[in-house]
Design a protein around this motif. Sequence first.
Motif, PDB file in Angstrom:
ATOM      1  N   ASP A 280       2.967  16.636   4.041  1.00  0.00           N
ATOM      2  CA  ASP A 280       3.938  17.502   3.356  1.00  0.00           C
ATOM      3  C   ASP A 280       3.976  17.148   1.878  1.00  0.00           C
ATOM      4  N   ALA A 281       4.154  15.845   1.608  1.00  0.00           N
ATOM      5  CA  ALA A 281       4.152  15.333   0.238  1.00  0.00           C
ATOM      6  C   ALA A 281       2.899  14.490   0.025  1.00  0.00           C
ATOM      7  N   GLY A 282       2.583  14.208  -1.224  1.00  0.00           N
ATOM      8  CA  GLY A 282       1.491  13.302  -1.512  1.00  0.00           C
ATOM      9  C   GLY A 282       1.821  11.901  -1.012  1.00  0.00           C
ATOM     10  N   GLU A 283       0.880  11.267  -0.358  1.00  0.00           N
ATOM     11  CA  GLU A 283       1.092   9.940   0.200  1.00  0.00           C
ATOM     12  C   GLU A 283      -0.077   9.033  -0.149  1.00  0.00           C
ATOM     13  N   ILE A 284       0.142   7.715  -0.002  1.00  0.00           N
ATOM     14  CA  ILE A 284      -0.902   6.728  -0.237  1.00  0.00           C
ATOM     15  C   ILE A 284      -0.943   5.772   0.940  1.00  0.00           C
ATOM     16  N   HIS A 285      -2.121   5.614   1.515  1.00  0.00           N
ATOM     17  CA  HIS A 285      -2.351   4.561   2.499  1.00  0.00           C
ATOM     18  C   HIS A 285      -2.836   3.344   1.719  1.00  0.00           C
ATOM     19  N   TYR A 286      -1.961   2.351   1.574  1.00  0.00           N
ATOM     20  CA  TYR A 286      -2.302   1.191   0.754  1.00  0.00           C
ATOM     21  C   TYR A 286      -3.230   0.248   1.511  1.00  0.00           C
ATOM     22  N   ILE A 287      -4.260  -0.227   0.819  1.00  0.00           N
ATOM     23  CA  ILE A 287      -5.140  -1.245   1.381  1.00  0.00           C
ATOM     24  C   ILE A 287      -4.849  -2.601   0.746  1.00  0.00           C
ATOM     25  N   ASP A 288      -3.929  -2.621  -0.213  1.00  0.00           N
ATOM     26  CA  ASP A 288      -3.466  -3.859  -0.829  1.00  0.00           C
ATOM     27  C   ASP A 288      -2.059  -4.133  -0.304  1.00  0.00           C
ATOM     28  N   ALA A 289      -1.924  -5.148   0.539  1.00  0.00           N
ATOM     29  CA  ALA A 289      -0.647  -5.428   1.199  1.00  0.00           C
ATOM     30  C   ALA A 289       0.446  -5.795   0.206  1.00  0.00           C
ATOM     31  N   ASP A 290       0.102  -6.500  -0.865  1.00  0.00           N
ATOM     32  CA  ASP A 290       1.116  -6.892  -1.852  1.00  0.00           C
ATOM     33  C   ASP A 290       1.673  -5.672  -2.579  1.00  0.00           C
ATOM     34  N   VAL A 291       0.806  -4.742  -2.943  1.00  0.00           N
ATOM     35  CA  VAL A 291       1.274  -3.529  -3.612  1.00  0.00           C
ATOM     36  C   VAL A 291       2.104  -2.691  -2.651  1.00  0.00           C
ATOM     37  N   GLN A 292       1.692  -2.608  -1.403  1.00  0.00           N
ATOM     38  CA  GLN A 292       2.470  -1.871  -0.410  1.00  0.00           C
ATOM     39  C   GLN A 292       3.882  -2.448  -0.289  1.00  0.00           C
ATOM     40  N   LYS A 293       3.984  -3.758  -0.231  1.00  0.00           N
ATOM     41  CA  LYS A 293       5.292  -4.410  -0.130  1.00  0.00           C
ATOM     42  C   LYS A 293       6.140  -4.121  -1.362  1.00  0.00           C
ATOM     43  N   MET A 294       5.513  -4.163  -2.540  1.00  0.00           N
ATOM     44  CA  MET A 294       6.219  -3.901  -3.787  1.00  0.00           C
ATOM     45  C   MET A 294       6.747  -2.464  -3.820  1.00  0.00           C
ATOM     46  N   VAL A 295       5.913  -1.496  -3.437  1.00  0.00           N
ATOM     47  CA  VAL A 295       6.325  -0.094  -3.448  1.00  0.00           C
ATOM     48  C   VAL A 295       7.463   0.143  -2.460  1.00  0.00           C
ATOM     49  N   ASP A 296       7.408  -0.499  -1.302  1.00  0.00           N
ATOM     50  CA  ASP A 296       8.491  -0.372  -0.320  1.00  0.00           C
ATOM     51  C   ASP A 296       9.815  -0.884  -0.886  1.00  0.00           C
ATOM     52  N   GLN A 297       9.759  -1.986  -1.608  1.00  0.00           N
ATOM     53  CA  GLN A 297      10.965  -2.548  -2.218  1.00  0.00           C
ATOM     54  C   GLN A 297      11.503  -1.634  -3.314  1.00  0.00           C
ATOM     55  N   LEU A 298      10.591  -1.068  -4.119  1.00  0.00           N
ATOM     56  CA  LEU A 298      11.015  -0.157  -5.184  1.00  0.00           C
ATOM     57  C   LEU A 298      11.651   1.107  -4.611  1.00  0.00           C
ATOM     58  N   ALA A 299      11.111   1.602  -3.509  1.00  0.00           N
ATOM     59  CA  ALA A 299      11.674   2.792  -2.885  1.00  0.00           C
ATOM     60  C   ALA A 299      13.120   2.549  -2.449  1.00  0.00           C
ATOM     61  N   LYS A 300      13.427   1.342  -2.021  1.00  0.00           N
ATOM     62  CA  LYS A 300      14.794   1.006  -1.632  1.00  0.00           C
ATOM     63  C   LYS A 300      15.704   0.902  -2.861  1.00  0.00           C
ATOM     64  N   ALA A 301      15.113   0.513  -3.999  1.00  0.00           N
ATOM     65  CA  ALA A 301      15.908   0.347  -5.217  1.00  0.00           C
ATOM     66  C   ALA A 301      16.265   1.685  -5.856  1.00  0.00           C
ATOM     67  N   ILE A 302      15.445   2.716  -5.632  1.00  0.00           N
ATOM     68  CA  ILE A 302      15.701   4.056  -6.200  1.00  0.00           C
ATOM     69  C   ILE A 302      15.587   5.090  -5.077  1.00  0.00           C
ATOM     70  N   PRO A 303      16.504   5.064  -4.108  1.00  0.00           N
ATOM     71  CA  PRO A 303      16.388   5.921  -2.921  1.00  0.00           C
ATOM     72  C   PRO A 303      16.487   7.411  -3.222  1.00  0.00           C
ATOM     73  N   HIS A 304      17.093   7.782  -4.365  1.00  0.00           N
ATOM     74  CA  HIS A 304      17.209   9.199  -4.695  1.00  0.00           C
ATOM     75  C   HIS A 304      15.907   9.772  -5.244  1.00  0.00           C
ATOM     76  N   LEU A 305      14.910   8.930  -5.479  1.00  0.00           N
ATOM     77  CA  LEU A 305      13.598   9.370  -5.944  1.00  0.00           C
ATOM     78  C   LEU A 305      12.561   8.854  -4.951  1.00  0.00           C
ATOM     79  N   PRO A 306      12.351   9.564  -3.838  1.00  0.00           N
ATOM     80  CA  PRO A 306      11.576   9.009  -2.728  1.00  0.00           C
ATOM     81  C   PRO A 306      10.066   8.944  -2.922  1.00  0.00           C
ATOM     82  N   ILE A 307       9.528   9.708  -3.890  1.00  0.00           N
ATOM     83  CA  ILE A 307       8.085   9.616  -4.150  1.00  0.00           C
ATOM     84  C   ILE A 307       7.885   8.542  -5.218  1.00  0.00           C
TER      85      ILE A 307
END
Length: 673
Positions: free
Chosen positions: A340-367
């Motif tokens: 539905d929306a643009g997505e990224i399958h991360y192959i770098d686990a550290d970047v994936q973890k960082m993006v997950d944390q950022l998404a929680k910090a700005i929940p009103h901007l989900p992309i």
Amino acid sequence: MRFSIRVAGILASLMTASTSAILSAQTGDAAPSIDMAEQFGAREMVTNASLSPDGTKLVYLSPTRGQGVAVMVADLVPTPQTPRGVFRVDGEPERIESCHWSGNDRLVCMLIASVMLEGRPLYASRLIAVDAAGGEVKVINVRKGGTGMRLGVALSGGNVIDWNPSEDGNILMVREYIPQEAVSSSGSGTLIAQKKSGTGVDLVDTRTLRSKIVEQPDLEAMEFISDGYGRVRIKGTMSSRENAELGLRRYYYRKPDSKDWLPLSTVDKSRQGFDPYAVDPKLNVVYGLNRVDGRLAAFRRSLDGSDAETLVFAHPEVDVSGFARIGRRGRVIGVRYTTDAGEIHYIDADVQKMVDQLAKAIPHLPIVEVVESSEDERKMLIWAGSDTNAGRFFLFDRDAKTLANLLAMRPGLEQVALGKMQSITYPARDGTQIPAYLTLPPGKTSASGLPVVVMPHGGPEARDSWGFDWLPQFFAHRGYAVLQPNFRGSAGYGQSWLKRNAFQDWQLAIGDVNDGAHWLARQGADAKRMAIFGWSYGGYAALQSNVLEPDLFKAVVAVAPVTDLALLRSDSYGWGDYAYVRDFLGEGKHIKEGSPAQNAAAFKAPVLMFHGDIDRNVDVGHAKLMDAKLKDAGRSSELHIYKNRDHYLEDGEIRAELLRTSAAFMEKAFAGQ
């Protein structure tokens, strides 16, 4: 062609509406109340943002009047500072396409301009190097070449393939070599003849403009890929010989310790075959795409001679579209795809973890996406947005764990209530479920009783996705239910969804578009107040929808539309893309039946069209022909032609006028029902 730029350390004239609007949004000052067509039609205030290698500065592009663009730089240390202007162009004709850092204090920007060559509009480009403080401007020219020829020779000033080839301020760039004799100043004889032909790679010092050849020009070369450390590892070729298979690309690679080219892959015009995108020198692999069960998937192939290939990611329903990369060296961190929306399958686990944390910090901007990073990857430029927010840029310091709010892309709309975009499906007439997006006016939960705008996308081999889009949001703000269908012929859903293409299979594609309107009527939308609006192929679809069902839509708006398939084919005759266009369109009765200009008598709804007169994608002759055919048939047609504007009409004032005129046109058409 002459590129002119105005350079200053700080341009006071830039601290006007564009920059001050950004600053007021940052400080929370109320934005002035203005016409909403102006707000939605305005170009984004921040584009092409780029972080310096040391992470201390940000460069971005910001619009000025008309098509004008300003290059802005902001210091980020110790805290984000007020942006300053570096240089600008007025857009008449040159525009700034992009800017990037060639060093911590040096920028390389691409300028483009529309030019006419033998009656055909084309783009010319040049690279400009400039200090971040605004001085030492240099034009990086094509090495001793001509200015363009009718077949095969591009008007390109080259493009950068590696931003860190070993020294600060140096770049690797692809250049077109064009044979040319140099004549003495007296005109009496040849001094030096530049005999090289084809595409090659140069190492260029952006401060002194000294350069040396890294890859010798090759007449069949069409692509080079480096490893981010200044070494070219992949070469792509396409034969121009008369008996060569159309669209067939051949790729070659080098081992780390060799200069010899070895066969890598062959990719046909349907994109079957390993298509390389990026090299990881530490793993000694190249990432690329290939088809699996008709859909594009991501693979990794070894460059050690073993030809070992590993599947990285495949989605069961949609194509992989490319790779997510960060840093000055373009390290691959993930695989891009769109459900539905643009997505990224991360192959770098550290970047994936960082993006997950950022998404929680700005929940009103989900992309949330990593746009770029400092060379050490400790400072990250982050973009986050949603369907109701065009997005903001943030600076994330991974060591200090701080997230600085930098700039808004559309500050004037941040306090405006916008419509939620819903991902839906609806049945086509043959029962196939068509994926689409429905945007309702703010506060509305259904389309019941609402007027409708159906908005087919361009391409045709493109697709819409979930996220902010100024066109449907404008009409939703005015009270319309807006439907954006990903009809058969759209990209992203695999080869079986593409069919032959949405011109050759126009009845299927246009039927899917029209069936979206029928579905909305069954949901309770007002069938007497339905309009269709499209741009490029979408404009073609808007027009052709009336050929298929003249009573369905009460108003038709087409921007830069294809109107005649035979004309589209003949537009390319004698040019390098003719064989591709000819084969893409094919032969048969669909050439006439699928051309709205050849079926103008079928129209019942009034038609409104907009077109730029130097459109290199779709010649303005298409709109002129359609307008004439409609009027000859006694039908209602209104055509607006914009002088010195191309396919995209990248001018906020023109876009605002387009929105105002379109809204008034629809309302007038509905009033006549």
